[in-house]
Design a protein around this motif. Structure first.
Motif, PDB file in Angstrom:
ATOM      1  N   VAL A  25       0.850  -1.086   0.039  1.00 46.43           N
ATOM      2  CA  VAL A  25       0.038  -0.029   0.217  1.00 46.43           C
ATOM      3  C   VAL A  25       0.805   1.325  -0.086  1.00 46.43           C
ATOM      4  O   VAL A  25       1.544   1.484   1.101  1.00 46.43           O
ATOM      5  CB  VAL A  25      -1.165  -0.127   1.327  1.00 46.43           C
ATOM      6  N   TRP A  26       0.868   1.728  -0.989  1.00 50.98           N
ATOM      7  CA  TRP A  26       1.885   3.098  -1.298  1.00 50.98           C
ATOM      8  C   TRP A  26       1.250   4.205  -0.512  1.00 50.98           C
ATOM      9  O   TRP A  26       2.312   4.959   0.305  1.00 50.98           O
ATOM     10  CB  TRP A  26       1.710   3.380  -2.815  1.00 50.98           C
ATOM     11  N   ASP A  27       0.092   4.571  -0.263  1.00 50.37           N
ATOM     12  CA  ASP A  27      -0.319   5.504   0.726  1.00 50.37           C
ATOM     13  C   ASP A  27      -1.544   5.058   1.527  1.00 50.37           C
ATOM     14  O   ASP A  27      -2.534   4.950   0.671  1.00 50.37           O
ATOM     15  CB  ASP A  27      -0.478   6.991   0.053  1.00 50.37           C
ATOM     16  N   ILE A  28      -1.380   4.740   2.757  1.00 51.17           N
ATOM     17  CA  ILE A  28      -2.589   4.290   3.421  1.00 51.17           C
ATOM     18  C   ILE A  28      -3.842   5.289   3.452  1.00 51.17           C
ATOM     19  O   ILE A  28      -4.910   5.021   3.614  1.00 51.17           O
ATOM     20  CB  ILE A  28      -2.218   3.676   4.819  1.00 51.17           C
ATOM     21  N   GLY A  29      -3.575   6.445   3.363  1.00 54.03           N
ATOM     22  CA  GLY A  29      -4.446   7.628   3.390  1.00 54.03           C
ATOM     23  C   GLY A  29      -4.870   7.828   1.859  1.00 54.03           C
ATOM     24  O   GLY A  29      -6.047   8.496   1.789  1.00 54.03           O
ATOM     25  N   TYR A  78       7.068   5.210   8.321  1.00 55.39           N
ATOM     26  CA  TYR A  78       6.490   6.301   8.503  1.00 55.39           C
ATOM     27  C   TYR A  78       5.804   7.309   7.650  1.00 55.39           C
ATOM     28  O   TYR A  78       4.843   7.795   7.692  1.00 55.39           O
ATOM     29  CB  TYR A  78       7.908   6.968   9.288  1.00 55.39           C
ATOM     30  N   ASN A  79       6.169   7.162   6.327  1.00 54.08           N
ATOM     31  CA  ASN A  79       5.896   8.159   5.319  1.00 54.08           C
ATOM     32  C   ASN A  79       5.366   7.357   4.191  1.00 54.08           C
ATOM     33  O   ASN A  79       5.626   6.068   3.990  1.00 54.08           O
ATOM     34  CB  ASN A  79       7.169   8.754   4.755  1.00 54.08           C
ATOM     35  N   SER A  80       4.311   7.917   3.278  1.00 49.04           N
ATOM     36  CA  SER A  80       4.020   7.303   2.004  1.00 49.04           C
ATOM     37  C   SER A  80       5.020   7.120   1.301  1.00 49.04           C
ATOM     38  O   SER A  80       6.146   7.633   1.205  1.00 49.04           O
ATOM     39  CB  SER A  80       2.740   8.153   1.348  1.00 49.04           C
ATOM     40  N   GLY A  81       4.828   5.985   0.259  1.00 47.12           N
ATOM     41  CA  GLY A  81       6.023   5.700  -0.646  1.00 47.12           C
ATOM     42  C   GLY A  81       6.904   4.771  -0.094  1.00 47.12           C
ATOM     43  O   GLY A  81       7.989   4.768  -0.721  1.00 47.12           O
ATOM     44  N   TYR A  82       6.780   3.873   0.926  1.00 45.45           N
ATOM     45  CA  TYR A  82       7.708   3.042   1.560  1.00 45.45           C
ATOM     46  C   TYR A  82       8.978   3.948   1.947  1.00 45.45           C
ATOM     47  O   TYR A  82      10.052   3.345   1.722  1.00 45.45           O
ATOM     48  CB  TYR A  82       8.072   1.821   0.671  1.00 45.45           C
ATOM     49  N   LYS A  83       8.894   5.256   2.548  1.00 49.25           N
ATOM     50  CA  LYS A  83       9.958   6.059   2.794  1.00 49.25           C
ATOM     51  C   LYS A  83       9.971   6.313   4.334  1.00 49.25           C
ATOM     52  O   LYS A  83       8.932   6.052   5.152  1.00 49.25           O
ATOM     53  CB  LYS A  83       9.847   7.039   2.028  1.00 49.25           C
ATOM     54  N   ASN A 103       1.402   5.174  15.829  1.00 46.85           N
ATOM     55  CA  ASN A 103       0.497   6.264  15.163  1.00 46.85           C
ATOM     56  C   ASN A 103       1.221   7.202  14.267  1.00 46.85           C
ATOM     57  O   ASN A 103       0.714   8.211  14.136  1.00 46.85           O
ATOM     58  CB  ASN A 103       0.211   7.024  16.438  1.00 46.85           C
ATOM     59  N   ASN A 104       2.040   6.945  13.433  1.00 42.09           N
ATOM     60  CA  ASN A 104       2.694   7.571  12.315  1.00 42.09           C
ATOM     61  C   ASN A 104       2.965   6.648  11.154  1.00 42.09           C
ATOM     62  O   ASN A 104       4.041   6.398  10.511  1.00 42.09           O
ATOM     63  CB  ASN A 104       3.961   8.138  12.609  1.00 42.09           C
ATOM     64  N   ASN A 105       1.937   5.630  10.716  1.00 45.97           N
ATOM     65  CA  ASN A 105       1.974   4.639   9.794  1.00 45.97           C
ATOM     66  C   ASN A 105       1.341   5.493   8.623  1.00 45.97           C
ATOM     67  O   ASN A 105       0.536   5.421   8.442  1.00 45.97           O
ATOM     68  CB  ASN A 105       1.388   3.463  10.117  1.00 45.97           C
ATOM     69  N   ALA A 106       2.126   5.381   7.639  1.00 43.58           N
ATOM     70  CA  ALA A 106       1.616   5.856   6.280  1.00 43.58           C
ATOM     71  C   ALA A 106       1.640   5.121   4.817  1.00 43.58           C
ATOM     72  O   ALA A 106       1.207   5.147   4.036  1.00 43.58           O
ATOM     73  CB  ALA A 106       2.511   7.219   5.892  1.00 43.58           C
ATOM     74  N   SER A 107       2.508   3.801   4.942  1.00 45.49           N
ATOM     75  CA  SER A 107       2.814   2.925   3.961  1.00 45.49           C
ATOM     76  C   SER A 107       2.788   1.430   4.459  1.00 45.49           C
ATOM     77  O   SER A 107       3.282   1.477   5.608  1.00 45.49           O
ATOM     78  CB  SER A 107       3.491   3.333   2.787  1.00 45.49           C
ATOM     79  N   PHE A 108       2.910   0.488   3.562  1.00 43.37           N
ATOM     80  CA  PHE A 108       3.028  -0.838   4.115  1.00 43.37           C
ATOM     81  C   PHE A 108       3.669  -1.545   2.694  1.00 43.37           C
ATOM     82  O   PHE A 108       3.173  -1.647   1.688  1.00 43.37           O
ATOM     83  CB  PHE A 108       1.842  -1.554   4.547  1.00 43.37           C
ATOM     84  N   ALA A 109       4.502  -2.416   2.938  1.00 48.71           N
ATOM     85  CA  ALA A 109       5.049  -3.355   2.025  1.00 48.71           C
ATOM     86  C   ALA A 109       5.618  -4.629   2.304  1.00 48.71           C
ATOM     87  O   ALA A 109       6.346  -4.582   3.305  1.00 48.71           O
ATOM     88  CB  ALA A 109       6.428  -2.533   1.366  1.00 48.71           C
ATOM     89  N   TRP A 110       5.613  -5.716   1.608  1.00 42.84           N
ATOM     90  CA  TRP A 110       6.225  -6.872   1.694  1.00 42.84           C
ATOM     91  C   TRP A 110       7.611  -6.797   1.556  1.00 42.84           C
ATOM     92  O   TRP A 110       8.012  -6.202   0.414  1.00 42.84           O
ATOM     93  CB  TRP A 110       5.429  -7.900   0.997  1.00 42.84           C
ATOM     94  N   ILE A 111       8.417  -7.320   2.337  1.00 48.86           N
ATOM     95  CA  ILE A 111       9.940  -6.986   2.094  1.00 48.86           C
ATOM     96  C   ILE A 111      10.498  -8.472   1.656  1.00 48.86           C
ATOM     97  O   ILE A 111      10.431  -9.315   2.431  1.00 48.86           O
ATOM     98  CB  ILE A 111      10.583  -6.455   3.068  1.00 48.86           C
TER      99      ILE A 111
END
Length: 111
Positions: A25-29, A78-83, A103-111
Motif C-alpha cells: 500500500v503506497w499511501d494508506i491515506g 512512517y511516510n507514504s511511498g515506503y519511505k 501512530n505514524n504509519n503511512a505505507s506498507f510493503a512486503w519485503i
C-alpha cells in the motif's frame, strides 16, 4: 488461508479495530485500487469491525501489528511511498506495540 496475511490494530496489544492487508500500500491515506481513483477524492483505508477506531482512517492511527506470512517480512513505514523510518516484522511475528511507526504509519510493503 486468507491472502490478507498482515494486520494492523488501532490500539496496542491487538485491541480495538483492525485492518487486514494483503498487498503493498503506497499511501494508506489514499489507496487507489488499480492505480486510479474510484469516484474521485482521497480513498483512505478504514478500520474494520466495531472496536475503538471503527470506520476512521488507518493512516497515522496504528499501534500494533501481526505478520502471518510464512516467508516475507512486513514493513510499516512512517511516510507514504515506503519511505522514512520503518518497523520490520519478521515472518510469523507480532508486535504488541509498533516502535518507529506507532501512530505514524503511512505505507506498507512486503519485503
Amino acid at each position: 488461508m486468507s491472502q490478507f496475511q498482515f494486520s494492523l490494530w488501532y490500539n496496542s496489544s491487538y485491541a480495538g479495530s483492525h485492518r487486514n492487508i494483503g498487498y503493498n500500500v503506497w499511501d494508506i491515506g489514499d489507496e487507489r485500487i488499480g492505480g486510479t481513483g474510484q469516484g474521485g477524492g482521497a480513498q483512505p483505508l478504514l478500520w474494520c469491525d466495531n472496536g475503538a477506531g471503527a470506520g476512521t482512517g488507518v493512516k497515522n492511527n496504528a499501534a500494533s501489528a501481526q505478520n502471518r506470512h510464512a516467508s516475507y517480512r512486513a514493513g510499516v513505514y512512517y511516510n507514504s511511498g515506503y519511505k522514512g523510518i520503518v518497523d520490520i516484522l519478521a515472518p510469523k511475528s507480532s508486535w504488541f506495540q509498533l516502535k518507529n511507526a506507532y501512530n505514524n504509519n503511512a505505507s506498507f510493503a512486503w519485503i
